[in-house]
Design a protein around this motif. Structure first.
Motif, mmCIF file in Angstrom:
data_model
loop_
_atom_site.group_PDB
_atom_site.id
_atom_site.type_symbol
_atom_site.label_atom_id
_atom_site.label_comp_id
_atom_site.label_asym_id
_atom_site.label_seq_id
_atom_site.Cartn_x
_atom_site.Cartn_y
_atom_site.Cartn_z
ATOM 1 N N HIS A 156 36.876 17.960 -47.938
ATOM 2 C CA HIS A 156 36.561 18.874 -49.030
ATOM 3 C C HIS A 156 35.598 19.954 -48.535
ATOM 4 O O HIS A 156 34.653 19.654 -47.817
ATOM 5 C CB HIS A 156 35.903 18.118 -50.188
ATOM 6 C CG HIS A 156 36.769 17.061 -50.777
ATOM 7 N ND1 HIS A 156 37.291 17.146 -52.037
ATOM 8 C CD2 HIS A 156 37.215 15.881 -50.280
ATOM 9 C CE1 HIS A 156 38.014 16.076 -52.290
ATOM 10 N NE2 HIS A 156 37.975 15.293 -51.245
ATOM 11 N N TYR A 157 35.837 21.185 -48.971
ATOM 12 C CA TYR A 157 35.000 22.321 -48.574
ATOM 13 C C TYR A 157 34.628 23.118 -49.822
ATOM 14 O O TYR A 157 35.464 23.330 -50.705
ATOM 15 C CB TYR A 157 35.758 23.267 -47.633
ATOM 16 C CG TYR A 157 36.361 22.604 -46.427
ATOM 17 C CD1 TYR A 157 35.685 22.585 -45.211
ATOM 18 C CD2 TYR A 157 37.622 22.008 -46.497
ATOM 19 C CE1 TYR A 157 36.253 21.992 -44.087
ATOM 20 C CE2 TYR A 157 38.187 21.408 -45.384
ATOM 21 C CZ TYR A 157 37.505 21.400 -44.184
ATOM 22 O OH TYR A 157 38.058 20.813 -43.084
ATOM 23 N N ASP A 158 33.411 23.563 -49.858
ATOM 24 C CA ASP A 158 32.947 24.477 -50.902
ATOM 25 C C ASP A 158 32.439 25.720 -50.200
ATOM 26 O O ASP A 158 31.508 25.649 -49.403
ATOM 27 C CB ASP A 158 31.835 23.811 -51.720
ATOM 28 C CG ASP A 158 31.119 24.781 -52.643
ATOM 29 O OD1 ASP A 158 31.729 25.776 -53.071
ATOM 30 O OD2 ASP A 158 29.933 24.540 -52.933
ATOM 31 N N LEU A 159 33.055 26.867 -50.480
ATOM 32 C CA LEU A 159 32.633 28.148 -49.907
ATOM 33 C C LEU A 159 31.874 28.916 -50.983
ATOM 34 O O LEU A 159 32.401 29.127 -52.085
ATOM 35 C CB LEU A 159 33.837 28.978 -49.457
ATOM 36 C CG LEU A 159 34.810 28.329 -48.477
ATOM 37 C CD1 LEU A 159 35.981 29.252 -48.208
ATOM 38 C CD2 LEU A 159 34.110 27.978 -47.198
ATOM 39 N N GLU A 160 30.660 29.332 -50.666
ATOM 40 C CA GLU A 160 29.798 30.018 -51.629
ATOM 41 C C GLU A 160 29.298 31.329 -51.051
ATOM 42 O O GLU A 160 28.966 31.398 -49.874
ATOM 43 C CB GLU A 160 28.568 29.152 -51.957
ATOM 44 C CG GLU A 160 28.881 27.836 -52.634
ATOM 45 C CD GLU A 160 29.288 27.996 -54.085
ATOM 46 O OE1 GLU A 160 28.771 28.919 -54.762
ATOM 47 O OE2 GLU A 160 30.133 27.214 -54.539
ATOM 48 N N ILE A 161 29.235 32.348 -51.885
ATOM 49 C CA ILE A 161 28.574 33.589 -51.518
ATOM 50 C C ILE A 161 27.252 33.618 -52.278
ATOM 51 O O ILE A 161 27.216 33.330 -53.468
ATOM 52 C CB ILE A 161 29.442 34.848 -51.829
ATOM 53 C CG1 ILE A 161 28.786 36.131 -51.323
ATOM 54 C CG2 ILE A 161 29.776 34.953 -53.293
ATOM 55 C CD1 ILE A 161 28.823 36.326 -49.847
ATOM 56 N N GLN A 162 26.171 33.914 -51.578
ATOM 57 C CA GLN A 162 24.846 33.946 -52.197
ATOM 58 C C GLN A 162 24.230 35.311 -51.940
ATOM 59 O O GLN A 162 23.862 35.620 -50.810
ATOM 60 C CB GLN A 162 23.964 32.828 -51.629
ATOM 61 C CG GLN A 162 22.675 32.643 -52.336
ATOM 62 C CD GLN A 162 22.856 32.198 -53.774
ATOM 63 O OE1 GLN A 162 23.719 31.410 -54.092
ATOM 64 N NE2 GLN A 162 22.052 32.738 -54.655
ATOM 65 N N VAL A 163 24.135 36.113 -52.975
ATOM 66 C CA VAL A 163 23.644 37.477 -52.846
ATOM 67 C C VAL A 163 22.121 37.530 -52.925
ATOM 68 O O VAL A 163 21.476 38.228 -52.157
ATOM 69 C CB VAL A 163 24.288 38.387 -53.924
ATOM 70 C CG1 VAL A 163 23.734 39.794 -53.848
ATOM 71 C CG2 VAL A 163 25.803 38.396 -53.768
ATOM 72 N N GLU A 164 21.543 36.788 -53.858
ATOM 73 C CA GLU A 164 20.094 36.806 -54.056
ATOM 74 C C GLU A 164 19.453 35.532 -53.518
ATOM 75 O O GLU A 164 20.030 34.457 -53.620
ATOM 76 C CB GLU A 164 19.771 36.929 -55.549
ATOM 77 C CG GLU A 164 20.196 38.251 -56.142
ATOM 78 C CD GLU A 164 19.839 38.361 -57.609
ATOM 79 O OE1 GLU A 164 18.863 37.713 -58.038
ATOM 80 O OE2 GLU A 164 20.547 39.086 -58.307
ATOM 81 N N ASN A 165 18.263 35.690 -52.988
ATOM 82 C CA ASN A 165 17.518 34.539 -52.492
ATOM 83 C C ASN A 165 16.643 33.996 -53.617
ATOM 84 O O ASN A 165 15.618 34.570 -53.952
ATOM 85 C CB ASN A 165 16.650 34.928 -51.288
ATOM 86 C CG ASN A 165 16.013 33.719 -50.639
ATOM 87 O OD1 ASN A 165 16.147 32.605 -51.113
ATOM 88 N ND2 ASN A 165 15.323 33.949 -49.541
ATOM 89 N N ASN A 166 17.081 32.891 -54.202
ATOM 90 C CA ASN A 166 16.319 32.239 -55.267
ATOM 91 C C ASN A 166 15.462 31.098 -54.712
ATOM 92 O O ASN A 166 14.914 30.319 -55.487
ATOM 93 C CB ASN A 166 17.261 31.721 -56.352
ATOM 94 C CG ASN A 166 17.966 32.864 -57.052
ATOM 95 O OD1 ASN A 166 17.355 33.869 -57.396
ATOM 96 N ND2 ASN A 166 19.266 32.738 -57.256
ATOM 97 N N HIS A 167 15.409 30.990 -53.389
ATOM 98 C CA HIS A 167 14.576 30.005 -52.694
ATOM 99 C C HIS A 167 14.899 28.569 -53.121
ATOM 100 O O HIS A 167 14.007 27.732 -53.224
ATOM 101 C CB HIS A 167 13.090 30.322 -52.884
ATOM 102 C CG HIS A 167 12.742 31.733 -52.504
ATOM 103 N ND1 HIS A 167 12.657 32.130 -51.190
ATOM 104 C CD2 HIS A 167 12.520 32.835 -53.255
ATOM 105 C CE1 HIS A 167 12.374 33.425 -51.144
ATOM 106 N NE2 HIS A 167 12.298 33.880 -52.382
ATOM 107 N N ASN A 168 16.190 28.291 -53.340
ATOM 108 C CA ASN A 168 16.590 26.947 -53.745
ATOM 109 C C ASN A 168 17.853 26.457 -53.028
ATOM 110 O O ASN A 168 18.513 25.541 -53.503
ATOM 111 C CB ASN A 168 16.807 26.902 -55.258
ATOM 112 C CG ASN A 168 17.954 27.781 -55.733
ATOM 113 O OD1 ASN A 168 18.606 28.459 -54.946
ATOM 114 N ND2 ASN A 168 18.197 27.769 -57.034
ATOM 115 N N LEU A 169 18.182 27.066 -51.890
ATOM 116 C CA LEU A 169 19.437 26.709 -51.224
ATOM 117 C C LEU A 169 19.513 25.255 -50.769
ATOM 118 O O LEU A 169 20.564 24.637 -50.911
ATOM 119 C CB LEU A 169 19.731 27.656 -50.069
ATOM 120 C CG LEU A 169 20.240 29.035 -50.493
ATOM 121 C CD1 LEU A 169 20.511 29.894 -49.276
ATOM 122 C CD2 LEU A 169 21.470 28.928 -51.357
ATOM 123 N N PRO A 170 18.446 24.653 -50.220
ATOM 124 C CA PRO A 170 18.571 23.237 -49.864
ATOM 125 C C PRO A 170 18.904 22.357 -51.074
ATOM 126 O O PRO A 170 19.749 21.455 -50.985
ATOM 127 C CB PRO A 170 17.201 22.886 -49.288
ATOM 128 C CG PRO A 170 16.680 24.182 -48.756
ATOM 129 C CD PRO A 170 17.172 25.211 -49.746
#
Length: 163
Positions: free
Chosen positions: A78-92
């Motif tokens: 299974h793969y999840d591809l995400e685009i993240q434009v803004e840094n909300n400082h919560n990626l982990p």
């Protein structure tokens, strides 16, 4: 075609636009090639499920996951591809949440835990997600006193700096 307000013109649109990202990676050939380039040591024969805005709910009242692009390959990875434009400082924390959602989808009542499908969360970020100056970050669990020991939970998160 000119648009006003917060809408971009087609000439300004890029992969950071949700519509463009979805349309691009709903093409199985493009997504298969992308996955093969991200994981060159894995043999990825083909893709059998490809959904945009795939939603996975766990329990009533719990936050649901909405994957930008959800992919399942011929070997049930299974793969999840995400685009993240803004840094909300919560990626982990987001990666952890998405991994848990993928894990929920990977387990069935009669399936032994050892047979769980491998899962990968892949973020394309318009910023350096960890501020360490790298283009790519591969993240997986380790045993602190034994960092060279392979902790085989079959989950991996990958973060790319895209800009």
């Amino acid at each position: 075609m000119e648009q006003t307000g917060s809408r971009k013109s087609w000439e300004e649109a890029s992969l950071t636009d949700d519509f463009i990202f979805s349309k691009t990676f709903l093409d199985p050939k493009i997504t298969l090639e992308l996955l093969r380039r991200i994981f060159p040591t894995m043999t990825i024969k083909g893709i059998k499920i490809l959904n945009s805005q795939q939603e996975i709910k766990t329990t009533h009242g719990a936050k649901s996951s909405r994957f930008d692009i959800y992919v399942k390959d011929y070997d049930n990875r299974h793969y999840d591809l995400e685009i993240q434009v803004e840094n909300n400082h919560n990626l982990p924390q987001r990666a952890r949440f998405y991994q848990s959602s993928l894990a929920t989808a990977a387990y069935t009542k009669v399936k032994n835990y050892i047979k769980a499908n491998k899962s990968f969360v892949i973020f394309f970020c318009c910023f350096d997600p960890f501020g360490l100056g790298e283009q790519r970050y591969d993240v997986k669990w380790i045993i602190e006193n034994y960092p060279n020991y392979t902790y085989q939970d079959h989950e991996k998160s990958v973060f790319f700096r895209y800009y």
